[in-house]
Motif scaffolding. Structure first.
Motif, PDB file in Angstrom:
ATOM      1  N   VAL A  59      41.686  51.777  26.072  1.00 36.25           N
ATOM      2  CA  VAL A  59      41.054  53.007  26.545  1.00 36.25           C
ATOM      3  C   VAL A  59      42.145  54.055  26.749  1.00 36.25           C
ATOM      4  CG1 VAL A  59      39.685  54.068  28.393  1.00 36.25           C
ATOM      5  CG2 VAL A  59      39.166  51.743  27.644  1.00 36.25           C
ATOM      6  N   SER A  60      41.914  55.250  26.220  1.00 38.88           N
ATOM      7  CA  SER A  60      42.862  56.348  26.404  1.00 38.88           C
ATOM      8  C   SER A  60      43.016  56.668  27.882  1.00 38.88           C
ATOM      9  CB  SER A  60      42.361  57.612  25.691  1.00 38.88           C
ATOM     10  OG  SER A  60      42.308  57.427  24.317  1.00 38.88           O
ATOM     11  N   GLU A  61      44.213  57.069  28.254  1.00 36.78           N
ATOM     12  CA  GLU A  61      44.498  57.395  29.658  1.00 36.78           C
ATOM     13  C   GLU A  61      43.493  58.375  30.247  1.00 36.78           C
ATOM     14  OE1 GLU A  61      46.654  56.199  31.926  1.00 36.78           O
ATOM     15  OE2 GLU A  61      47.237  54.699  30.448  1.00 36.78           O
ATOM     16  N   ILE A  62      43.109  59.396  29.490  1.00 33.92           N
ATOM     17  CA  ILE A  62      42.220  60.425  30.038  1.00 33.92           C
ATOM     18  C   ILE A  62      40.800  59.928  30.274  1.00 33.92           C
ATOM     19  CG2 ILE A  62      43.533  62.359  29.086  1.00 33.92           C
ATOM     20  CD1 ILE A  62      41.386  62.570  26.905  1.00 33.92           C
ATOM     21  N   PHE A  63      40.439  58.775  29.709  1.00 30.67           N
ATOM     22  CA  PHE A  63      39.094  58.228  29.886  1.00 30.67           C
ATOM     23  C   PHE A  63      39.058  57.029  30.832  1.00 30.67           C
ATOM     24  CE2 PHE A  63      38.559  60.624  25.968  1.00 30.67           C
ATOM     25  CZ  PHE A  63      37.331  61.239  26.177  1.00 30.67           C
ATOM     26  N   LYS A  64      40.203  56.623  31.344  1.00 32.91           N
ATOM     27  CA  LYS A  64      40.224  55.461  32.244  1.00 32.91           C
ATOM     28  C   LYS A  64      39.496  55.775  33.543  1.00 32.91           C
ATOM     29  CE  LYS A  64      44.067  53.013  30.317  1.00 32.91           C
ATOM     30  NZ  LYS A  64      45.382  52.441  30.465  1.00 32.91           N
ATOM     31  N   HIS A  93      47.965  41.661  29.892  1.00 32.34           N
ATOM     32  CA  HIS A  93      49.247  41.630  30.586  1.00 32.34           C
ATOM     33  C   HIS A  93      49.007  41.249  32.043  1.00 32.34           C
ATOM     34  CE1 HIS A  93      53.038  42.977  32.296  1.00 32.34           C
ATOM     35  NE2 HIS A  93      53.522  42.806  31.074  1.00 32.34           N
ATOM     36  N   PRO A  94      49.869  40.427  32.631  1.00 37.21           N
ATOM     37  CA  PRO A  94      49.673  39.978  34.016  1.00 37.21           C
ATOM     38  C   PRO A  94      49.566  41.103  35.041  1.00 37.21           C
ATOM     39  CG  PRO A  94      51.401  38.695  32.965  1.00 37.21           C
ATOM     40  CD  PRO A  94      51.044  39.803  32.014  1.00 37.21           C
ATOM     41  N   THR A  95      50.117  42.279  34.744  1.00 38.14           N
ATOM     42  CA  THR A  95      50.044  43.384  35.710  1.00 38.14           C
ATOM     43  C   THR A  95      48.907  44.367  35.425  1.00 38.14           C
ATOM     44  OG1 THR A  95      51.615  44.726  34.453  1.00 38.14           O
ATOM     45  CG2 THR A  95      52.529  43.260  36.158  1.00 38.14           C
ATOM     46  N   ASN A  96      48.082  44.073  34.433  1.00 37.65           N
ATOM     47  CA  ASN A  96      46.971  44.972  34.102  1.00 37.65           C
ATOM     48  C   ASN A  96      45.758  44.597  34.962  1.00 37.65           C
ATOM     49  OD1 ASN A  96      45.103  46.676  32.984  1.00 37.65           O
ATOM     50  ND2 ASN A  96      45.562  46.128  30.873  1.00 37.65           N
ATOM     51  N   PHE A  97      45.845  44.921  36.232  1.00 31.02           N
ATOM     52  CA  PHE A  97      44.835  44.498  37.205  1.00 31.02           C
ATOM     53  C   PHE A  97      43.476  45.148  36.962  1.00 31.02           C
ATOM     54  CE2 PHE A  97      48.968  44.198  39.485  1.00 31.02           C
ATOM     55  CZ  PHE A  97      49.055  42.815  39.469  1.00 31.02           C
ATOM     56  N   ALA A  98      43.454  46.389  36.503  1.00 33.88           N
ATOM     57  CA  ALA A  98      42.175  47.060  36.233  1.00 33.88           C
ATOM     58  C   ALA A  98      41.417  46.335  35.120  1.00 33.88           C
ATOM     59  CB  ALA A  98      42.405  48.520  35.876  1.00 33.88           C
ATOM     60  N   ALA A  99      42.131  45.962  34.064  1.00 33.81           N
ATOM     61  CA  ALA A  99      41.487  45.240  32.969  1.00 33.81           C
ATOM     62  C   ALA A  99      41.010  43.870  33.431  1.00 33.81           C
ATOM     63  CB  ALA A  99      42.453  45.094  31.793  1.00 33.81           C
ATOM     64  N   GLN A 100      41.828  43.178  34.219  1.00 36.74           N
ATOM     65  CA  GLN A 100      41.439  41.850  34.708  1.00 36.74           C
ATOM     66  C   GLN A 100      40.166  41.934  35.557  1.00 36.74           C
ATOM     67  OE1 GLN A 100      44.933  40.169  36.578  1.00 36.74           O
ATOM     68  NE2 GLN A 100      46.174  40.933  34.894  1.00 36.74           N
ATOM     69  N   LYS A 101      40.075  42.952  36.380  1.00 33.73           N
ATOM     70  CA  LYS A 101      38.884  43.146  37.207  1.00 33.73           C
ATOM     71  C   LYS A 101      37.652  43.375  36.322  1.00 33.73           C
ATOM     72  CE  LYS A 101      37.036  46.071  40.867  1.00 33.73           C
ATOM     73  NZ  LYS A 101      37.284  47.237  41.729  1.00 33.73           N
ATOM     74  N   LEU A 102      37.808  44.204  35.302  1.00 30.43           N
ATOM     75  CA  LEU A 102      36.715  44.465  34.365  1.00 30.43           C
ATOM     76  C   LEU A 102      36.295  43.190  33.655  1.00 30.43           C
ATOM     77  CD1 LEU A 102      34.834  46.273  32.663  1.00 30.43           C
ATOM     78  CD2 LEU A 102      36.792  46.661  31.138  1.00 30.43           C
ATOM     79  N   TYR A 103      37.258  42.449  33.117  1.00 30.69           N
ATOM     80  CA  TYR A 103      36.936  41.236  32.371  1.00 30.69           C
ATOM     81  C   TYR A 103      36.191  40.240  33.255  1.00 30.69           C
ATOM     82  CZ  TYR A 103      40.385  43.153  29.133  1.00 30.69           C
ATOM     83  OH  TYR A 103      41.084  43.965  28.285  1.00 30.69           O
ATOM     84  N   LYS A 104      36.664  40.051  34.466  1.00 28.92           N
ATOM     85  CA  LYS A 104      36.002  39.116  35.379  1.00 28.92           C
ATOM     86  C   LYS A 104      34.586  39.570  35.701  1.00 28.92           C
ATOM     87  CE  LYS A 104      40.281  37.440  37.417  1.00 28.92           C
ATOM     88  NZ  LYS A 104      41.159  37.452  38.584  1.00 28.92           N
ATOM     89  N   SER A 105      34.386  40.868  35.878  1.00 31.26           N
ATOM     90  CA  SER A 105      33.043  41.369  36.199  1.00 31.26           C
ATOM     91  C   SER A 105      32.085  41.230  35.018  1.00 31.26           C
ATOM     92  CB  SER A 105      33.107  42.826  36.659  1.00 31.26           C
ATOM     93  OG  SER A 105      33.363  43.699  35.573  1.00 31.26           O
ATOM     94  N   CYS A 106      32.643  41.059  33.812  1.00 30.45           N
ATOM     95  CA  CYS A 106      31.819  40.873  32.606  1.00 30.45           C
ATOM     96  C   CYS A 106      31.728  39.406  32.185  1.00 30.45           C
ATOM     97  CB  CYS A 106      32.365  41.731  31.470  1.00 30.45           C
ATOM     98  SG  CYS A 106      32.096  43.501  31.720  1.00 30.45           S
ATOM     99  N   GLY A 107      32.108  38.496  33.083  1.00 31.30           N
ATOM    100  CA  GLY A 107      31.925  37.078  32.818  1.00 31.30           C
ATOM    101  C   GLY A 107      33.123  36.333  32.285  1.00 31.30           C
ATOM    102  N   PHE A 108      34.237  36.998  32.086  1.00 31.66           N
ATOM    103  CA  PHE A 108      35.429  36.311  31.605  1.00 31.66           C
ATOM    104  C   PHE A 108      36.089  35.540  32.739  1.00 31.66           C
ATOM    105  CE2 PHE A 108      34.790  39.276  28.251  1.00 31.66           C
ATOM    106  CZ  PHE A 108      35.376  38.711  27.128  1.00 31.66           C
TER     107      PHE A 108
END
Length: 130
Positions: A59-64, A93-108
């Motif tokens: 996701v582009s920075e301006i749309f995050k 990446h281990p420090t990409n906490f926003a992505a990890q939160k998203l993935y977990k909320s989508c069932g990953f």
């Protein structure tokens, strides 16, 4: 996972080239803002010819923080089901906490560590068929 460039022509070229082979499926989310085309992000499925496909999302920075990541992730999960797949794999990446939160909320669920030290997540797509 190392993100791709968000440069419009490069992403369009990448997507058109990959569609000539049967190993990947890639899409670019492009928007018009103030009359100007802008890249919002991209998704890809790789290893589409194998039972367990991998996905990538950027996701582009301006749309995050605006829900685009969730929309792209839901889109690519539905696309994987069109390939008659019921599971997906991705790394982050281990420090990409926003992505990890998203993935977990989508069932990953985190299932381990990838060969390069990044976190490995998997999702059972049957969860989406409710």
């Amino acid at each position: 996972y190392c993100p791709h460039s968000m440069e419009r022509d490069w992403l369009r070229d990448m997507c058109s080239k990959v569609r000539t082979v049967n190993s990947a499926d890639r899409f670019v989310a492009e928007f018009v803002r103030d009359g100007k085309p802008m890249i919002g992000g991209y998704v890809f499925l790789s290893r589409v010819n194998l039972p367990l496909m991998s996905l990538g999302i950027g996701v582009s920075e301006i749309f995050k923080g605006q829900g685009l990541g969730r929309a792209l992730l839901e889109y690519v999960q539905k696309r994987a089901m069109e390939y008659d797949r019921r599971a997906l794999r991705l790394i982050t990446h281990p420090t990409n906490f926003a992505a990890q939160k998203l993935y977990k909320s989508c069932g990953f669920v985190q299932v381990g560590t990838a060969f390069n030290g990044e976190q490995l997540y998997m999702c059972d797509l049957s969860l989406l068929e409710d």
